[in-house]
Enzyme design. Structure first.
Site, PDB file in Angstrom:
ATOM      1  N   ARG A  55       0.822  -1.192   0.020  1.00 36.83           N
ATOM      2  CA  ARG A  55       0.069   0.012   0.087  1.00 36.83           C
ATOM      3  C   ARG A  55       0.988   1.362  -0.072  1.00 36.83           C
ATOM      4  NH1 ARG A  55      -1.719   2.613   4.524  1.00 36.83           N
ATOM      5  NH2 ARG A  55      -1.635   0.494   5.862  1.00 36.83           N
ATOM      6  N   TYR A 107     -12.313  21.858 -14.269  1.00 38.86           N
ATOM      7  CA  TYR A 107     -12.754  20.435 -13.987  1.00 38.86           C
ATOM      8  C   TYR A 107     -14.035  20.452 -12.844  1.00 38.86           C
ATOM      9  CZ  TYR A 107     -13.188  15.416 -13.686  1.00 38.86           C
ATOM     10  OH  TYR A 107     -13.723  14.137 -13.762  1.00 38.86           O
ATOM     11  N   ASP A 180      -3.147  21.690 -12.446  1.00 35.65           N
ATOM     12  CA  ASP A 180      -3.717  20.926 -13.357  1.00 35.65           C
ATOM     13  C   ASP A 180      -3.162  20.897 -14.630  1.00 35.65           C
ATOM     14  OD1 ASP A 180      -5.336  18.669 -14.392  1.00 35.65           O
ATOM     15  OD2 ASP A 180      -7.207  19.460 -13.226  1.00 35.65           O
ATOM     16  N   LYS A 205      -6.395  10.359 -18.766  1.00 39.77           N
ATOM     17  CA  LYS A 205      -6.498  10.935 -20.244  1.00 39.77           C
ATOM     18  C   LYS A 205      -5.208  10.929 -21.093  1.00 39.77           C
ATOM     19  CE  LYS A 205     -10.089  13.152 -18.409  1.00 39.77           C
ATOM     20  NZ  LYS A 205      -9.917  12.499 -16.851  1.00 39.77           N
TER      21      LYS A 205
END
Length: 384
Positions: A55, A107, A180, A205
């Site tokens: 993890r 976004y 971003d 993306k």
């Protein structure tokens, strides 16, 4: 002839990003390591760099993060999705009473995060249009701001904001600047080199580009301040369990090697479609920052390294968009962007963006440019 220390091109950097030193007899490409727990010795986990549990860290994740970090020019942390990356960057760093500046036209899910989570935690959120964030910074109106998040080019309007100018203002105000960079991609723009503290991206993306993996990342600047931010976000990821799966990290690393080739074709298709749309009476409001007539063209030329394949435009209404999709052989309706297929997304259907009913975001794929333009020319002809 190139010298040994000459800068490498995008294609070369992508193919070799994250490579380990060559060892005869080992695989040419790294394979995914699917273990969750690892054998522990007598020492505590992490002794001499040994893995204990997947993890917080694992071999496959390290390879992918090294590769993306090399492209971003910083230290990368990968997350299960793009929103996991954005929310982790914000929530790991802000505290109750802090002020955060976010784009009002970026976004939509980022704005939902602000509305549903940050305000609940007593964080003051100022939503500012992308084109006005630079003005806010220039006026010195960042007093009390803990973080400024830019999205440039913005999604879906494709406005461009001056990263370097905002970085100077946020540094003077003692705020963290996160950018971003999803729309531009790590080879289309390097926010850390322009002064940002963090760059975030949805690797779902263009970076991975095949519409088959969810992933995101945060990269921190290679500075003392950046390393401190990186440590805090890494601790947040470890505690909240936002680590991506091993297969996703491996698949992303495998896929990103072709980004240079994909982005070049996508940009060529975008250039052709903007000219097609601009000359057609059924289309208005064409936006692509690399078109000379675009209001963001001059800044995009100065700030961005290369064009991308996202084009926005407006058709008459919802029915016109539906007719275009029905009449096209190659273009399909789908959300997200950056994949190898050309898609169209009518943004008003989602209810989060202040756009007209016929506003669409085209994500250009890697089809042959002549085929794509011919197909859409025929489809546009059915709109009357």
């Amino acid at each position: 002839m190139t010298t040994p220390d000459a800068p490498l091109g995008d294609g070369t950097r992508l193919v070799h990003a994250g490579d380990e030193p060559v060892v005869p007899g080992t695989p040419l490409r790294p394979s995914p390591v699917f273990a969750a727990p690892y054998h522990l010795g007598e020492e505590a986990p992490g002794w001499q760099g040994a893995d204990g549990y997947a993890r917080p860290d694992n071999p496959t994740l390290r390879v992918f993060e090294r590769a993306v970090g090399e492209l971003d020019g910083g230290d990368c942390l990968s997350f299960a999705t793009g929103m996991a990356a954005i929310s982790s960057a914000v929530l790991a760093l802000v505290r109750p009473g802090d002020r955060v500046v976010l784009p009002s036209d970026g976004y939509y899910a980022t704005r939902v995060l602000a509305r549903d989570e940050l305000e609940r935690l007593d964080v003051r959120v100022d939503l500012v249009p992308t084109l006005e964030i630079g003005d806010v910074a220039a006026r010195g109106d960042l007093d009390g701001a803990r973080m400024v998040l830019l999205e440039t080019p913005s999604n879906p309007m494709l406005d461009v904001c001056d990263i370097a100018a905002v970085a100077r203002a946020t540094r003077a105000a003692g705020a963290v600047l996160a950018v971003d960079n999803t729309t531009a991609s790590p080879i289309g723009q390097r926010p850390l080199a322009l002064g940002a503290d963090l760059t975030v991206g949805s690797d779902t993306k263009a970076l991975t580009g095949h519409s088959d993996v969810l992933l995101g990342h945060v990269s921190a600047a290679p500075t003392e301040r950046g390393r401190e931010l990186h440590g805090r976000i890494a601790a947040w990821r470890k505690t909240t369990g936002n680590t991506p799966g091993v297969f996703e990290a491996w698949l992303a690393h495998r896929s990103m090697g072709t980004l240079d080739l994909r982005l070049a074709r996508q940009a060529a298709n975008a250039a052709a479609l903007t000219e097609l749309f601009a000359d057609h009476p059924a289309v208005r409001g064409v936006r692509w920052p690399w078109r000379p007539e675009d209001p963001s063209f001059a800044l995009a030329q100065r700030q961005m390294l290369r064009p991308n394949g996202i084009v926005s435009a407006e058709l008459a209404d919802e029915a016109a968009v539906a007719q275009l999709v029905r009449s096209s052989r190659l273009v399909v309706a789908a959300t997200s962007f950056g994949g190898i297929h050309t898609t169209v997304d009518r943004r008003a259907q989602w209810g989060g963006d202040a756009v007209p009913a016929g506003f669409v975001r085209f994500s250009c794929g890697i089809e042959d440019t002549a085929d794509l333009t011919a197909d859409l020319s025929r489809a546009l002809g059915t709109l009357g």
